[in-house]
Design an enzyme around this catalytic site. Structure first.
Site, PDB file in Angstrom:
ATOM      1  N   ASN A   1     -76.307 101.061 101.679  1.00  0.00           N
ATOM      2  CA  ASN A   1     -77.231 100.003 101.259  1.00  0.00           C
ATOM      3  C   ASN A   1     -77.656  99.173 102.475  1.00  0.00           C
ATOM      4  OD1 ASN A   1     -75.106  98.239 101.851  1.00  0.00           O
ATOM      5  ND2 ASN A   1     -74.501  97.992  99.724  1.00  0.00           N
TER       6      ASN A   1
ATOM      7  N   GLN B 268     -86.794 111.481  92.565  1.00  0.00           N
ATOM      8  CA  GLN B 268     -86.658 110.583  93.710  1.00  0.00           C
ATOM      9  C   GLN B 268     -86.480 109.146  93.249  1.00  0.00           C
ATOM     10  OE1 GLN B 268     -86.468 111.822  96.784  1.00  0.00           O
ATOM     11  NE2 GLN B 268     -85.884 109.786  97.450  1.00  0.00           N
TER      12      GLN B 268
ATOM     13  N   HIS C 102     -82.980 107.400  92.193  1.00  0.00           N
ATOM     14  CA  HIS C 102     -81.942 107.046  93.168  1.00  0.00           C
ATOM     15  C   HIS C 102     -81.542 105.585  93.034  1.00  0.00           C
ATOM     16  CE1 HIS C 102     -81.041 110.418  95.788  1.00  0.00           C
ATOM     17  NE2 HIS C 102     -82.300 110.790  95.714  1.00  0.00           N
TER      18      HIS C 102
ATOM     19  N   GLU D 184     -89.432 110.740 104.461  1.00  0.00           N
ATOM     20  CA  GLU D 184     -88.097 111.346 104.510  1.00  0.00           C
ATOM     21  C   GLU D 184     -88.149 112.775 103.953  1.00  0.00           C
ATOM     22  OE1 GLU D 184     -83.610 110.383 102.791  1.00  0.00           O
ATOM     23  OE2 GLU D 184     -85.359 109.532 101.804  1.00  0.00           O
ATOM     24  N   HIS D 185     -88.656 112.906 102.739  1.00  0.00           N
ATOM     25  CA  HIS D 185     -88.829 114.217 102.107  1.00  0.00           C
ATOM     26  C   HIS D 185     -90.326 114.465 101.911  1.00  0.00           C
ATOM     27  CE1 HIS D 185     -85.024 112.484 100.445  1.00  0.00           C
ATOM     28  NE2 HIS D 185     -84.546 113.660 100.800  1.00  0.00           N
TER      29      HIS D 185
ATOM     30  N   ASP E 234     -80.991 118.384  98.572  1.00  0.00           N
ATOM     31  CA  ASP E 234     -79.984 117.352  98.340  1.00  0.00           C
ATOM     32  C   ASP E 234     -78.596 117.942  98.135  1.00  0.00           C
ATOM     33  OD1 ASP E 234     -81.624 115.186  98.604  1.00  0.00           O
ATOM     34  OD2 ASP E 234     -81.912 114.849  96.456  1.00  0.00           O
TER      35      ASP E 234
ATOM     36  N   GLU F  74     -86.550 102.039 147.771  1.00  0.00           N
ATOM     37  CA  GLU F  74     -85.990 101.172 146.720  1.00  0.00           C
ATOM     38  C   GLU F  74     -85.031 100.117 147.293  1.00  0.00           C
ATOM     39  OE1 GLU F  74     -84.386 103.457 143.502  1.00  0.00           O
ATOM     40  OE2 GLU F  74     -86.361 104.234 142.938  1.00  0.00           O
TER      41      GLU F  74
ATOM     42  N   HIS G 125     -77.003 103.874 149.057  1.00  0.00           N
ATOM     43  CA  HIS G 125     -77.410 105.191 148.556  1.00  0.00           C
ATOM     44  C   HIS G 125     -77.814 106.084 149.738  1.00  0.00           C
ATOM     45  CE1 HIS G 125     -77.444 103.327 144.639  1.00  0.00           C
ATOM     46  NE2 HIS G 125     -77.905 104.435 144.048  1.00  0.00           N
TER      47      HIS G 125
END
Length: 420
Positions: free
Chosen positions: A205, A250, A253, A318-319, A352, A406, A411
């Site tokens: 959630n 769907q 849900h 999503e789907h 699913d 740089e 380095h």
């Protein structure tokens, strides 16, 4: 594009109250550990917890509480998910190649994370399928420790037995009866009972989603999931009954789920709406599904197939279902979706539960740049190089020059000292 039906309101909102509430929960878990988990479980789930960790005896008892038929079907679904995950793993290859520069070898290794947490939601219904979808790809990837969490079921006073059995079939190593933002906090920071993990996967959630957002960086996550979504492209040549039922599937849900129909046939859209009204009367979840459809559902009327494709790619659902005369051909033009369901005999329900693809998918248009959970979610692609003395000389000029540009002189010196 004409809108035939609009959504009544936005289904997800990240409010200041939500943010503060989750911050408070995570802080409590960090400071008080198991005591906080027990207090928060009783507060939010209404169930006092005696034990946070689920014992082997609890799992064995769960097998006795569900039917042999359910166990058989869970094992079948698990075998499909495992088959698909193994085939995906075969596509991932380690690399070791000689560079174009003599004396330089480049490569990458595929290294699974050591430990992951799998969040299996509770809520209105038990979700054993989610336990399979999260743990099996992790197991196939080679994750050594999979810790699953799920809130207690009000009916049983502990994790629903079907979920426990699914966790066991999936090969979960540790199971904890805790849910919500507090479970995310526990997996991230640990308690005296729960050892921290490296990555957390699984839907939940808005409290769970916000908690994953707040702990991101301390641990890896799969995605920030919003309410579940389906978008159906239909040209009016397929069964309106199938489309209507997929919309309701769907929508059942939860009240925030969203279903969208895009069609080039107005009469078809009207027929689908009539079928929805018919089928809600036949479903035990019809009231929830219809309210969700009424509040959040959308119907768009497109002028042609191109407009349907463009809209679907922008919405990045999503789907994504394709119900057209040539669904296979049309599918090649679609690029933004969590999971694609091609043809009118391919409802989301198969994905699913048991086709083998994963149902933990990107929502809220994040499919534009991300993918669902799969075996690669749990694998790091870690780079390496091996440079000989000859390779060092061949790379030195470019490396030292760019280091000087740089202003990083150590380095530069780290290379030049090797040339002396």
């Amino acid at each position: 594009m004409q809108t035939i039906k609009k959504a009544a309101h936005k289904t997800y909102e990240r409010t200041p109250e939500l943010i503060r509430s989750v911050e408070s929960i995570i802080k409590s878990v960090k400071e008080k550990g198991d005591d906080a988990l027990k207090t928060l479980s009783e507060k939010f789930d209404g169930i006092p917890l005696k034990n946070i960790k689920v014992s082997r005896q609890d799992i064995e008892e769960a097998y006795k509480l569900i039917s042999p038929e359910t166990i058989r079907h869970l094992k079948f679904a698990a075998s499909q998910i495992e088959f698909y995950a193994k085939k995906q793993l075969e596509c991932l290859k380690e690399l070791e190649i000689p560079s174009k520069v003599d004396g330089v070898t480049l490569g990458h290794r595929l290294i699974p994370v050591d430990a992951c947490g799998a969040y299996v939601p509770g809520g209105r219904y038990p979700l054993p399928s989610t336990a399979l979808m999260l743990a099996i790809p992790a197991k196939v990837a080679g994750v050594k420790r999979i810790a699953a969490v799920s809130p207690a079921s009000k009916k049983y006073g502990k994790i629903h037995p079907a979920v426990l059995v699914a966790m066991d079939i999936a090969g979960v190593n540790e199971i904890y009866c805790v849910g919500g933002a507090q479970a995310v906090g526990a997996l991230t920071y640990g308690t005296s009972t729960i050892t921290p993990v490296d990555m957390i996967v699984g839907p939940g959630n808005r409290y769970v989603t916000e908690a994953k957002r707040q702990v991101l960086g301390e641990v890896g996550i799969d995605s920030l999931a919003g309410p579940s979504e389906v978008l159906i492209i239909a040209d009016g040549t397929t069964h309106a009954d199938y489309t209507a039922m997929d919309i309701l599937a769907q929508s059942e849900h939860d009240p925030n789920a969203r279903a969208i129909l895009i069609t080039t046939d107005k009469k078809y859209a009207e027929e689908v709406e009539e079928k929805i009204k018919k089928y809600v009367k036949e479903l035990p979840t019809g009231e929830t599904a219809y309210k969700s459809w009424e509040d959040n559902g959308i119907i768009l009327l497109a002028e042609n197939e191109n407009e349907m494709v463009d809209a679907a790619n922008k919405l990045a659902p999503e789907h994504l279902e394709i119900h057209t005369a040539d669904s296979v051909k049309l599918s090649g033009r679609l690029k933004n979706y969590g999971s694609l369901f091609i043809g009118e005999y391919t409802p989301v329900a198969f994905g699913d539960y048991c086709s083998g693809t994963n149902h933990t998918l990107p929502t809220m248009r994040t499919a534009r740049y991300s993918n669902g959970v799969y075996v690669g979610t749990f694998i790091k692609t870690s780079f390496y190089q091996h440079i000989t003395q000859t390779g060092c000389k061949n790379l030195a000029d470019t490396c030292m020059h760019l280091a000087e540009v740089e202003g990083l002189m150590a380095h530069q010196k780290s290379v030049s000292i090797r040339l002396e």
